[in-house]
Design a protein around this motif. Structure first.
Motif, short mmCIF file in Angstrom:
data_model
loop_
_atom_site.label_atom_id
_atom_site.label_comp_id
_atom_site.label_asym_id
_atom_site.label_seq_id
_atom_site.Cartn_x
_atom_site.Cartn_y
_atom_site.Cartn_z
N GLY A 1 0.79 -1.21 0.00
CA GLY A 1 0.00 0.00 0.00
C GLY A 1 0.83 1.27 0.00
N GLY A 2 0.26 2.34 -0.53
CA GLY A 2 0.89 3.65 -0.53
C GLY A 2 -0.03 4.66 -1.16
N PHE A 3 0.30 5.93 -1.00
CA PHE A 3 -0.51 6.99 -1.57
C PHE A 3 0.10 7.50 -2.87
CE2 PHE A 3 -2.22 6.95 2.67
CZ PHE A 3 -3.54 7.29 2.47
N ARG A 4 -0.76 7.94 -3.77
CA ARG A 4 -0.35 8.53 -5.03
C ARG A 4 -1.15 9.82 -5.25
NH1 ARG A 4 2.64 4.97 -4.11
NH2 ARG A 4 3.37 3.29 -5.46
N LEU A 5 -0.54 10.74 -5.94
CA LEU A 5 -1.22 11.99 -6.28
C LEU A 5 -2.16 11.83 -7.46
CD1 LEU A 5 1.75 14.49 -5.85
CD2 LEU A 5 0.06 13.74 -4.15
N GLU A 6 -1.95 10.77 -8.26
CA GLU A 6 -2.78 10.48 -9.41
C GLU A 6 -3.36 9.07 -9.29
OE1 GLU A 6 -3.47 12.72 -11.61
OE2 GLU A 6 -2.01 14.24 -10.94
N PRO A 7 -4.51 8.80 -9.90
CA PRO A 7 -5.08 7.45 -9.84
C PRO A 7 -4.19 6.44 -10.56
CG PRO A 7 -6.30 8.80 -11.40
CD PRO A 7 -5.35 9.73 -10.68
N THR A 8 -4.28 5.19 -10.14
CA THR A 8 -3.53 4.10 -10.76
C THR A 8 -4.50 2.94 -11.01
OG1 THR A 8 -2.96 2.80 -8.80
CG2 THR A 8 -1.61 4.77 -9.24
N PRO A 9 -4.08 1.94 -11.77
CA PRO A 9 -4.95 0.77 -11.93
C PRO A 9 -5.22 0.03 -10.63
CG PRO A 9 -3.28 0.84 -13.66
CD PRO A 9 -2.91 1.89 -12.66
N HIS A 10 -4.40 0.30 -9.60
CA HIS A 10 -4.56 -0.37 -8.32
C HIS A 10 -5.03 0.58 -7.23
CE1 HIS A 10 -2.75 -3.91 -10.07
NE2 HIS A 10 -1.69 -3.22 -10.44
N THR A 11 -5.69 1.65 -7.60
CA THR A 11 -6.30 2.53 -6.61
C THR A 11 -7.46 1.79 -5.94
OG1 THR A 11 -5.70 4.59 -7.72
CG2 THR A 11 -7.61 4.66 -6.25
N ASP B 1 4.75 11.19 -4.21
CA ASP B 1 5.02 11.90 -5.47
C ASP B 1 5.59 10.99 -6.54
OD1 ASP B 1 7.52 11.45 -4.44
OD2 ASP B 1 8.01 13.56 -4.12
N GLY B 2 5.66 9.68 -6.25
CA GLY B 2 6.11 8.70 -7.24
C GLY B 2 7.59 8.40 -7.20
N LEU B 3 8.35 9.14 -6.40
CA LEU B 3 9.79 8.90 -6.34
C LEU B 3 10.09 7.65 -5.52
CD1 LEU B 3 11.08 12.55 -5.72
CD2 LEU B 3 11.16 11.22 -7.85
N PRO B 4 11.12 6.89 -5.89
CA PRO B 4 11.51 5.73 -5.10
C PRO B 4 12.31 6.16 -3.87
CG PRO B 4 13.00 5.99 -6.94
CD PRO B 4 11.95 7.05 -7.11
N GLY B 5 12.45 5.23 -2.94
CA GLY B 5 13.38 5.44 -1.84
C GLY B 5 14.81 5.24 -2.31
N GLY B 6 15.76 5.45 -1.40
CA GLY B 6 17.17 5.33 -1.78
C GLY B 6 17.99 4.40 -0.91
N PHE B 7 17.41 3.89 0.19
CA PHE B 7 18.22 3.10 1.10
C PHE B 7 18.57 1.72 0.54
CE2 PHE B 7 19.04 0.43 4.88
CZ PHE B 7 20.08 1.18 5.43
N GLN B 8 17.85 1.25 -0.47
CA GLN B 8 18.17 -0.06 -1.06
C GLN B 8 19.60 -0.09 -1.60
OE1 GLN B 8 15.82 1.98 -2.17
NE2 GLN B 8 16.26 2.49 -4.30
N THR C 1 -7.61 15.22 -4.48
CA THR C 1 -7.91 13.83 -4.13
C THR C 1 -6.60 13.07 -4.02
OG1 THR C 1 -10.05 13.87 -5.26
CG2 THR C 1 -9.06 11.71 -4.87
N LEU C 2 -6.46 12.33 -2.93
CA LEU C 2 -5.32 11.43 -2.77
C LEU C 2 -5.81 10.01 -2.99
CD1 LEU C 2 -3.48 12.88 0.36
CD2 LEU C 2 -2.83 13.09 -2.04
N HIS C 3 -4.97 9.20 -3.66
CA HIS C 3 -5.36 7.86 -4.07
C HIS C 3 -4.57 6.83 -3.29
CE1 HIS C 3 -7.42 9.67 -7.56
NE2 HIS C 3 -6.44 10.56 -7.47
N PHE C 4 -5.29 5.91 -2.62
CA PHE C 4 -4.63 4.81 -1.91
C PHE C 4 -4.44 3.66 -2.87
CE2 PHE C 4 -4.74 1.06 1.00
CZ PHE C 4 -3.50 1.30 1.57
N HIS C 5 -3.18 3.41 -3.20
CA HIS C 5 -2.76 2.42 -4.21
C HIS C 5 -2.32 1.17 -3.47
CE1 HIS C 5 -0.12 1.01 -7.58
NE2 HIS C 5 0.71 0.71 -6.60
N ASP C 6 -2.86 -0.01 -3.84
CA ASP C 6 -2.54 -1.22 -3.09
C ASP C 6 -2.74 -2.45 -3.97
OD1 ASP C 6 -1.95 -3.04 -1.12
OD2 ASP C 6 -3.79 -2.72 0.02
N PRO C 7 -1.73 -2.82 -4.76
CA PRO C 7 -1.90 -3.95 -5.69
C PRO C 7 -2.37 -5.25 -5.03
CG PRO C 7 0.08 -2.74 -6.22
CD PRO C 7 -0.44 -2.16 -4.94
N ARG C 8 -1.82 -5.57 -3.86
CA ARG C 8 -2.14 -6.87 -3.26
C ARG C 8 -3.27 -6.83 -2.24
NH1 ARG C 8 3.02 -10.47 -1.94
NH2 ARG C 8 1.31 -11.96 -1.78
#
Length: 264
Positions: free
Chosen positions: A73-83, A219-226, A93-100
């Motif tokens: 799960g996570g939030f997106r500023l735009e809708p996704t197929p998994h909203t 905002d769609g950016l990935p993390g960096g600690f990986q 509007t904030l979109h809760f995106h959660d594929p699984r």
């Protein structure tokens, strides 16, 4: 699964978008996973907080919206197929995106977590002053469970999951298979400090985005600690300290990565 650094990063990104805003509606079609959300309609959001891996949004009128991101799960500023849910505010509007679909939302009376028992038993926040070494050491010594299982339990330190347990144990030079009661005081101090260091660094870098790319900041950016993972997800690759291949075992039902030479 998003752990403390990913949830804290999400909290920080959401704070300026949500604080003081009126939540017009949480729109969704899954009343089993997203419970009592109709109670939030028209309430003003008075804070964006975190406890362990949970986001807590105090609402006007004494209510609270509690959200767990689940595995994807996570939030997106735009809708996704998994909203799966939409947070309708007055200006956006904030979109809760959660594929699984493992994410959960509850609206409860503020502080009443009877529907969410894990929240009631969480231990101290590892980046807070409440995280004290004497209690941490005592919790280790009172248990015969493996260190990896103890770190995942959420009672010694809230918010620690698979990634950061593996990385902290590596930094401390401790095997995930060691029993808590077998750990000496100096070893426990190393683990205590390693947890704080690893989590602090991961928060500063926006968490970890793995190869499945499921975790991203709003905002769609990935993390960096990986980029700093020493052992997690690196089975068969050389240990960055000694060059010995990193091993993978299953501990407490979770994939566990460690160097058998450096973490003897």
């Amino acid at each position: 699964m998003p752990e403390l650094p990913e949830v804290e990063t999400t909290r920080r990104r959401l704070l300026p978008l949500l604080l003081g805003e009126r939540l017009l509606e949480v729109r969704h079609q899954d009343h089993l996973r997203y419970r009592h959300t109709e109670r939030a309609a028209g309430r003003r959001i008075e804070g964006v907080e975190r406890r362990g891996k949970f986001l807590l949004l105090p609402l006007s009128g004494g209510l609270e919206l509690v959200l767990h991101l689940g595995m994807t799960g996570g939030f997106r500023l735009e809708p996704t197929p998994h909203t799966r849910a939409r947070f309708l505010l007055e200006g956006r509007t904030l979109h809760f995106h959660d594929p699984r679909r493992f994410g959960r939302i509850w609206v409860v009376e503020r502080g009443d977590y009877r529907e969410i028992p894990l929240l009631l038993r969480l231990g101290p926040e590892p980046l807070s002053e409440a995280f004290a070494f004497p209690e941490f050491f005592r919790g280790l010594k009172e248990s015969s469970r493996p260190l990896k299982a103890l770190l995942l339990d959420q009672t010694l330190a809230a918010g620690v999951g698979n990634i950061y347990a593996d990385e902290a144990l590596f930094r401390a030079g401790l095997s995930p298979l060691r029993r808590g009661k077998e750990v000496g005081e100096e070893e426990a101090r190393r683990l205590f400090q390693a947890l704080r260091e690893v989590l602090s660094e991961a928060v500063a870098l926006g968490g970890s985005t793995l190869s499945d790319r499921t975790y991203r900041q709003p905002d769609g950016l990935p993390g960096g600690f990986q980029e700093r993972h020493a052992v997690y997800g690196r089975a068969g690759l050389p240990c960055p300290r000694c060059g010995h291949p990193v091993e993978r075992r299953v501990v407490a039902g979770r994939s566990t990565h460690f160097c058998p030479r450096c973490q003897g």
